[in-house]
Scaffold this active site. Sequence first.
Site, short mmCIF file in Angstrom:
data_model
loop_
_atom_site.label_atom_id
_atom_site.label_comp_id
_atom_site.label_asym_id
_atom_site.label_seq_id
_atom_site.Cartn_x
_atom_site.Cartn_y
_atom_site.Cartn_z
N ALA A 24 -43.17 7.03 -13.71
CA ALA A 24 -42.87 5.68 -14.20
C ALA A 24 -42.52 4.73 -13.07
O ALA A 24 -41.76 3.78 -13.24
CB ALA A 24 -41.70 5.75 -15.20
N ARG A 30 -51.19 -5.06 -13.83
CA ARG A 30 -52.05 -5.68 -14.84
C ARG A 30 -51.27 -6.28 -16.01
O ARG A 30 -51.80 -7.06 -16.78
CB ARG A 30 -53.07 -4.65 -15.34
CG ARG A 30 -54.13 -4.30 -14.30
CD ARG A 30 -54.89 -3.03 -14.62
NE ARG A 30 -54.14 -1.82 -14.26
CZ ARG A 30 -54.59 -0.57 -14.39
NH1 ARG A 30 -55.79 -0.36 -14.90
NH2 ARG A 30 -53.83 0.45 -14.04
N LYS A 368 -21.09 -13.89 -40.88
CA LYS A 368 -20.83 -13.09 -39.68
C LYS A 368 -19.48 -12.42 -39.85
O LYS A 368 -18.53 -13.08 -40.29
CB LYS A 368 -20.80 -13.99 -38.44
CG LYS A 368 -20.61 -13.23 -37.16
CD LYS A 368 -19.88 -14.03 -36.10
CE LYS A 368 -18.43 -14.24 -36.44
NZ LYS A 368 -17.63 -14.79 -35.34
N ALA A 397 -20.92 -24.47 -53.29
CA ALA A 397 -21.92 -24.91 -52.30
C ALA A 397 -21.25 -25.65 -51.16
O ALA A 397 -20.28 -26.37 -51.34
CB ALA A 397 -22.93 -25.84 -52.98
C1 UD1 Z 1 -54.25 7.36 -14.60
C2 UD1 Z 1 -55.13 8.51 -14.12
C3 UD1 Z 1 -56.42 8.47 -14.89
C4 UD1 Z 1 -56.16 8.59 -16.36
C5 UD1 Z 1 -55.20 7.50 -16.81
C6 UD1 Z 1 -54.77 7.75 -18.24
C7 UD1 Z 1 -54.53 8.78 -11.79
C8 UD1 Z 1 -54.97 8.63 -10.38
N1 UD1 Z 1 -55.38 8.34 -12.71
O1 UD1 Z 1 -54.92 6.14 -14.30
O2 UD1 Z 1 -57.25 9.54 -14.48
O3 UD1 Z 1 -57.37 8.50 -17.08
O4 UD1 Z 1 -54.01 7.51 -16.00
O5 UD1 Z 1 -54.04 6.68 -18.74
O6 UD1 Z 1 -53.47 9.33 -12.01
N2 UD1 Z 1 -47.27 5.98 -10.99
C9 UD1 Z 1 -46.17 6.29 -10.20
N3 UD1 Z 1 -46.26 6.13 -8.86
C10 UD1 Z 1 -47.39 5.71 -8.25
C11 UD1 Z 1 -48.51 5.40 -9.05
C12 UD1 Z 1 -48.43 5.56 -10.42
O7 UD1 Z 1 -45.12 6.67 -10.71
O8 UD1 Z 1 -47.39 5.61 -7.02
C13 UD1 Z 1 -47.18 6.16 -12.43
C14 UD1 Z 1 -47.37 4.87 -13.20
O9 UD1 Z 1 -46.11 4.25 -13.46
C15 UD1 Z 1 -48.02 5.35 -14.50
C16 UD1 Z 1 -48.74 6.61 -14.08
O10 UD1 Z 1 -48.22 6.99 -12.83
O11 UD1 Z 1 -47.07 5.67 -15.49
C17 UD1 Z 1 -50.24 6.38 -13.97
O12 UD1 Z 1 -50.50 5.32 -13.07
P1 UD1 Z 1 -51.51 4.17 -13.46
O13 UD1 Z 1 -51.61 3.25 -12.30
O14 UD1 Z 1 -51.20 3.61 -14.76
O15 UD1 Z 1 -52.85 5.04 -13.52
P2 UD1 Z 1 -54.19 4.71 -14.30
O16 UD1 Z 1 -55.00 3.80 -13.47
O17 UD1 Z 1 -53.90 4.29 -15.67
CA CA Z 2 -52.15 3.86 -16.86
#
Ligand code: UD1
Ligand code: CA
Length: 510
Positions: A24, A30, A368, A397
């Site tokens: 997380a 985005r 309240k 009223a």
């Molecule tokens: C990721 C997967 C993808 C999958 C998709 C499903 C990877 C490389 N790709 O893509 O294959 O289909 O999820 O929804 O994992 N996060 C960190 N630290 C970081 C980067 C990310 O904690 O340095 C966490 C983000 O908060 C997120 C999760 O990892 O909860 C996934 O990262 P995100 O950038 O959303 O990956 P996607 O492009 O959605």
């Molecule tokens: Ca994602």
Amino acid sequence: MASQVPSSPHPAGQPVVAAVVVLAAGQGTRMRSSTPKVLHALGGRSLLGHVLAAAAPLAAGTTVVVVGAGRDQVEAHLRDVAPGALAVVQEQQLGSGHAAEVALAAVPDVEGSVLVLNGDSPLLTTRTLAGLVAAHDAAGSVFTVLTAEVDDPTGLGRIVRDDSGAPRAIVEERDATAEQRAIREVNAGVYVANAGTLRRVLAGIGSANAQGEQYLTDALAPLVEGGAPTAAVLADDPDDVLGCNDRRELAERRRTLNDRVLDDLMRAGVTIVDPQTTWVDVTASAEADAVLQPGTQLLGTTTVASGAVVGPDSTLVDCVVEAGASVVRSHCLGAVVGPEASVGPFSYLRPGTRLGRGSKVGAFVETKNADIGEESKVPHLSYVGDASIGRGANIGAATVVVNYDGVTKHRTTIGDHVRIGSDTMLVAPVTIGDGAYTAAGSVITNDVPPGAMGVARGPQRNVAGWVRRRRPGTPAAEAAAAAERRADAPENDAPPNPGAHDDDEGQQTR
Ligand code: UD1
Ligand code: CA
């Protein structure tokens, strides 16, 4: 949003994981938001809260949440919803693989199966997660990925299988060939892995890809190449695995989640007149034979009992609506609406409002910290704050409980069967005894003893002929002159215009 994720005891026969790791730390670019992505809310929880709630029944010994972007906010939220979880900081967001590596480094003693999940998949269910762990165990796998067949795989990692159908690699869209992009089986971002194996393979993962990140998804290929047992397990419901990267997806996930909640309620016997405009948090509930009219929102910990009717167009946050009550076009926060009580249309119940059995808060009323006793009525246009009202009372009223002196709030006590005249100001602190009345238009600053009539207003004075002298030629003057001519006519023996007397009785409204 602070509703704590349930921490259920470990159910017998449920597969075991040593640790749950939730990723997380990502920026969530985005979303275009100053709020970290995983804190965006839908259906009564944050994205992260939903993920933690789905994993909670697995009763892992350790839950690690990797935080980074907006870490202070995410950590504060975790203290609210999952105080037992360990927040681990990923200083730089170098990719999901790096995030998992940082998490495992923080819990060096963890061995056995680890469930790793993206923090942005709010539709995951415990059933799906438990099924994945069971499949992982049954296959004797060291790395198992959850997958789904979707109509539109855009943006997701693709599952590349070999001719025998065994998983070979996960390829991110940006790094995929045209042929791989045509694959509709995608990575859900949910993995079960042997802790030791995962630590080892993550240490060797580079960042030679389109984003220059260390991908967790790159753990699969080297394991396959090394001959380790791996698996890719298709989710039954492809909706379960949908992530959330932008506001459009957030709205879509919210709708899907709501559909699930409403389906469950309808199957359990709740009438939902218009599912399109009814929103119920996962933390709210309604009993069989409750009716939700169009435009109803049941949020937070709200419960609606059997036979109660809520709506149309009502929002209830953390409220209790008891059997047979009704709430029409109103906004209610932290209120208890007792059995058979009625609220609205157009009222605002604020925290600490408790309506007794059969009581009524009618139109354009704000309450309240108010206890309104059985069968008591506040029918129209009133404010009742920091007050308690006994049974069977009627509040006329436009009554205002004047609870605030500009510095301090004070309490007002109104007894049983009291009749408060319309437009009474009850200047707190003040007590109206059982069976007492107040005169309409009174400003009550002193207690009224039981059975007394409190009168506190100027006596009426009629200035005869004022309109004729001061507003000559107006329609009012002409109407008055006509009335005088009729009264003076000899054949007319109607009594003269009444109302010139002053009485001390309060007018009631009902
Ligand atoms: C990721 C997967 C993808 C999958 C998709 C499903 C990877 C490389 N790709 O893509 O294959 O289909 O999820 O929804 O994992 N996060 C960190 N630290 C970081 C980067 C990310 O904690 O340095 C966490 C983000 O908060 C997120 C999760 O990892 O909860 C996934 O990262 P995100 O950038 O959303 O990956 P996607 O492009 O959605
Ligand atoms: Ca994602």
